[in-house]
Design an enzyme around this catalytic site. Structure first.
Site, short mmCIF file in Angstrom:
data_model
loop_
_atom_site.label_atom_id
_atom_site.label_comp_id
_atom_site.label_asym_id
_atom_site.label_seq_id
_atom_site.Cartn_x
_atom_site.Cartn_y
_atom_site.Cartn_z
N GLY A 356 0.82 -1.20 0.00
CA GLY A 356 0.00 0.00 0.00
C GLY A 356 0.85 1.25 0.00
N ASN A 358 1.43 3.29 2.39
CA ASN A 358 2.18 3.53 3.61
C ASN A 358 2.78 2.27 4.20
OD1 ASN A 358 1.77 6.38 3.84
ND2 ASN A 358 -0.36 5.95 4.35
N LYS A 360 3.68 -2.37 3.68
CA LYS A 360 3.43 -3.65 3.05
C LYS A 360 2.47 -4.48 3.91
CE LYS A 360 7.98 -3.88 0.86
NZ LYS A 360 9.24 -4.65 0.73
N VAL A 361 1.83 -5.46 3.26
CA VAL A 361 0.94 -6.40 3.95
C VAL A 361 1.54 -7.80 3.84
CG1 VAL A 361 -1.39 -7.34 4.11
CG2 VAL A 361 -1.05 -4.96 3.38
N LYS A 376 -0.63 -5.72 8.37
CA LYS A 376 -0.30 -4.49 7.65
C LYS A 376 0.74 -3.72 8.46
CE LYS A 376 -2.47 -0.40 5.59
NZ LYS A 376 -3.75 0.30 5.39
N ASP A 475 -12.14 5.67 0.08
CA ASP A 475 -11.22 4.99 -0.86
C ASP A 475 -11.83 3.67 -1.33
OD1 ASP A 475 -8.98 4.84 -2.42
OD2 ASP A 475 -7.71 3.98 -0.87
#
Length: 686
Positions: A356, A358, A360-361, A376, A475
């Protein structure tokens, strides 16, 4: 007569005396007539020097007479043994190259050869040509990919080509064959080489000059030279330079095709050394400069460390103060950092399932490897990441609905590493199922897509009306819709979400979201509302049903394209072609058309003409009573009552009276759809 016959027979069975040759050079005389020189080759101080500092040059030296290489009677290749001492002398402050070759050649001269990587042996056009009739052993210090060289320090056997038939890193084996000791060819040391050929086997051995010959050859391979060499050949050496230069030298040389011990007569000690002397560090010109630079770097490093420590402490204190309030207020439990780190295998990159804005997942396992989760990890260096972390904890942490991703917990490491832990969604994001060509992913059917859109609408309605406060997601897009094991959609990523009281005016003025999903009023004013979420949902509907992204290079925006199709009465042509090939699509084609119309209505540029999410859900539910009760405006009641009784074709409605439909007609038709097969209540979160 008998005596004459006996002498003739004896002459035939004895070896031909012209086939035997022996010579040995312990140094070379300047006026020697036994060696022919070509190119830049010279003899200096009894040393045969093939190359010097001249760039892109070739030097070759050959024994001045041909050597018989085949038996005159049987035409079999005669055995031979040669040994020589060579050195590759580097020049100071110059990169060394390229190499030297011992060779058998059918003719003299250097015509047909090139310098640099071709070693003065072949050129670009004749390399690999069987008519070359050249056998060589190369000592190469450059790895040329075009010749499949194994490394930049190797010995290879060449037959008509620089693609060696057999090669190895230069060096030698211990006598027991266990330890291999490499030798650096161009370090300036003197090396002795032994090359023997008999019984169709070539053996190549090397060692530092003056030391005992190793028992095990460096190279040993079966090789029939019958078609390679001619009856008589020249023998000698060739070397070349390119942009890289060094001096290739021969200090001693022996050759015999009858005496395999002739090499023992070579003088291998007391030879000149060409190893470059090492300069004293203190005397080096760059020593003072390097010393000053090191001192400066040390001082700068200490200053940076002190600055970083102070800054980190201040930042830690600021963040700690910022987090204290919500840490006590919100219920999602805090998960130990050690458990998360262990469950993700130290945040191994192999476990990354998404990236993303801001952070990583990662996919992970908690509770002893039993529970699959998605972690996340929000960047600690991003102020936006900090706001996102607080937003997701404070909003998603208390939201519970079957169409929202569940937050299991959170973690805040002292150093400022923030993590959110969600339920793992086995089937990934919706956009992966719509757009990726993956053998493991089957095309979603029309009915499945409509069911997914229905679930997403339910989740958004819960955010807008079903919780104690109004939540704006801000979003909504396909990549933020995740699918669980049963393909139930769950809205995720609440990093941009904002919570407001139901009667409280929205005060957002910052443009956030994803291009293609932003409502026009957001771009103009920066103000978000429930209607901007409805707009994004409308774009999502069109995207899922049409199989096209909102914005694609070289194409009209998705909404404009679908609107144009509707105006021409071709709205069904907008449906995803892949979806149209799935089973059962004809049975729900009318529903698909109405869902497209609903998507257009939701994405209307005028927010006042968009439906609420409650109206959207009621369209999917087909509950006429609820639709009626949900509206109080007299004009809205009239068009709802008028259209709920209509079961005619939507195409007749659109085009029966005019060539171009109005937005009011879209609103009437879309909101009067009765999808009676979908009867589960989705107005309450669960």
């Amino acid at each position: 007569m008998k005596a004459l016959l006996f002498l003739l027979t004896l002459f035939l069975i004895l070896p031909n005396p012209i086939s035997a040759i022996d010579f040995i050079f312990n140094g070379f005389n300047d006026s020697s007539s036994n060696v022919s020189l070509f190119g830049i080759a010279t003899i200096e101080s009894k040393i045969l020097t093939l190359t010097n500092q001249t760039s892109f040059a070739t030097g070759r030296a050959l024994y001045n007479r041909t050597i018989r290489t085949k038996d005159p009677i049987t035409s079999s290749v005669l055995p031979f043994s040669t040994s020589f001492i060579f050195t590759m002398a580097p020049y100071k402050n110059t990169l060394p190259g390229h190499g030297i070759v011992f060779l058998f050649a059918p003719s003299t001269g250097i015509n047909g050869s090139s310098s640099a990587q071709h070693l003065g042996l072949f050129n670009l056009t004749n390399n690999g040509n069987p008519s070359n009739h050249i056998f060589g052993v190369e000592f190469d210090v450059f790895a040329n990919q075009e010749f499949s060289d194994i490394d930049a320090n190797h010995v290879g056997i060449d037959v008509n080509s620089l693609h060696s038939v057999y090669s190895n890193t230069s060096g030698y084996w211990s006598d027991d064959g266990v330890v291999f000791k490499p030798l650096k060819l161009n370090d300036g040391r003197n090396y002795q080489v032994w090359i023997d050929y008999r019984d169709f086997v070539v053996n190549v051995t090397m060692q530092v000059a003056g030391k005992i010959r190793p028992k095990i050859p460096l190279l040993s391979t079966s090789l029939n030279l019958s078609d390679v060499v001619e009856d008589e050949m020249f023998v000698g050496f060739t070397a070349a330079t390119g942009r890289l230069v060094q001096s290739h030298k021969i200090l001693a040389w022996s050759f015999s095709n009858s005496n395999f011990s002739l090499s023992n007569s070579l003088i291998t000690t007391g030879l000149p050394s060409f190893v470059l002397p090492k300069d004293s560090i203190v005397k080096a010109k760059w020593f003072v400069f390097v010393l000053v630079l090191i001192c400066f770097l040390v001082v700068a490093l200490v200053g940076l460390v002190l600055f970083a420590v102070v800054r980190k402490r201040l930042e830690r204190a600021r963040k700690r103060a910022l987090m204290e309030d919500w840490e006590m207020e919100y219920w999602p439990h805090r998960i130990p950092y050690e458990e998360i780190e262990s469950g993700t295998k130290g945040f191994d990159e192999k476990n990354v399932i998404g990236i993303g804005g801001n952070g990583k997942v990662y996919k992970g396992l908690l509770q002893g490897g039993v529970v699959e989760v998605a972690v996340k990890r929000i960047s600690q260096e991003s102020s936006d990441g900090m706001r996102e972390f607080v937003a997701e904890i404070s909003s998603l942490g208390r939201l519970k609905h079957r169409n929202l991703v569940s937050l299991r917990g959170w973690c805040k490491k002292e150093v400022g590493s923030f993590m959110l832990v969600y339920d793992y969604m086995e089937n990934g994001s919706l956009d992966r199922w719509i757009f990726e060509n993956d053998e493991k992913i089957t095309t979603l059917s029309c009915e499945e897509r409509i069911r997914i859109l229905k679930g997403v609408a339910s989740g958004i309605l819960y955010l807008h009306e079903g919780w104690e406060s109004k939540v704006l997601h801000r979003d909504i897009k396909a990549s933020n819709v995740l699918l669980d094991r049963d393909m139930i959609p769950r809205l995720s990523d609440f990093g941009l979400a904002r919570v407001h009281g139901h009667e409280q005016p929205v005060r957002t003025t910052r443009v956030v979201g994803t291009a293609g999903y932003l409502a026009p009023e957001v771009v103009k004013t920066g103000r978000a509302s429930t209607q901007t979420d409805v707009f994004a949902y409308g774009i999502l509907v069109l995207e899922v049903m049409c199989g096209r992204r909102p914005i694609e290079e070289g194409k009209k925006p998705l909404m404009d394209w679908v609107w144009g199709l509707m105006e021409r009465g071709e709205i069904l042509n907008g449906l995803d072609p892949q979806m149209m090939m799935t089973q059962g699509v004809t049975e729900v084609i009318d529903e698909a058309e109405r869902v497209l119309q609903l998507g257009l209505l939701c994405a209307h540029p005028d927010p006042a003409k968009r439906p609420s999410m409650r109206q959207v859900v009621q369209v999917f539910e087909g509950d006429k009573a609820e639709i009626f009760e949900a509206e109080s405006s007299e004009d809205v009641e009239s068009w709802m009552l008028m259209k709920m009784g209509s079961r005619g074709s939507s195409r007749e409605f659109w085009y029966g009276s005019s060539s171009h439909p109005t937005i009011e007609q879209i609103r009437l038709q879309s909101l009067s759809v009765s999808l009676s097969s979908w009867n589960s209540s989705i107005l309450e979160g669960r």
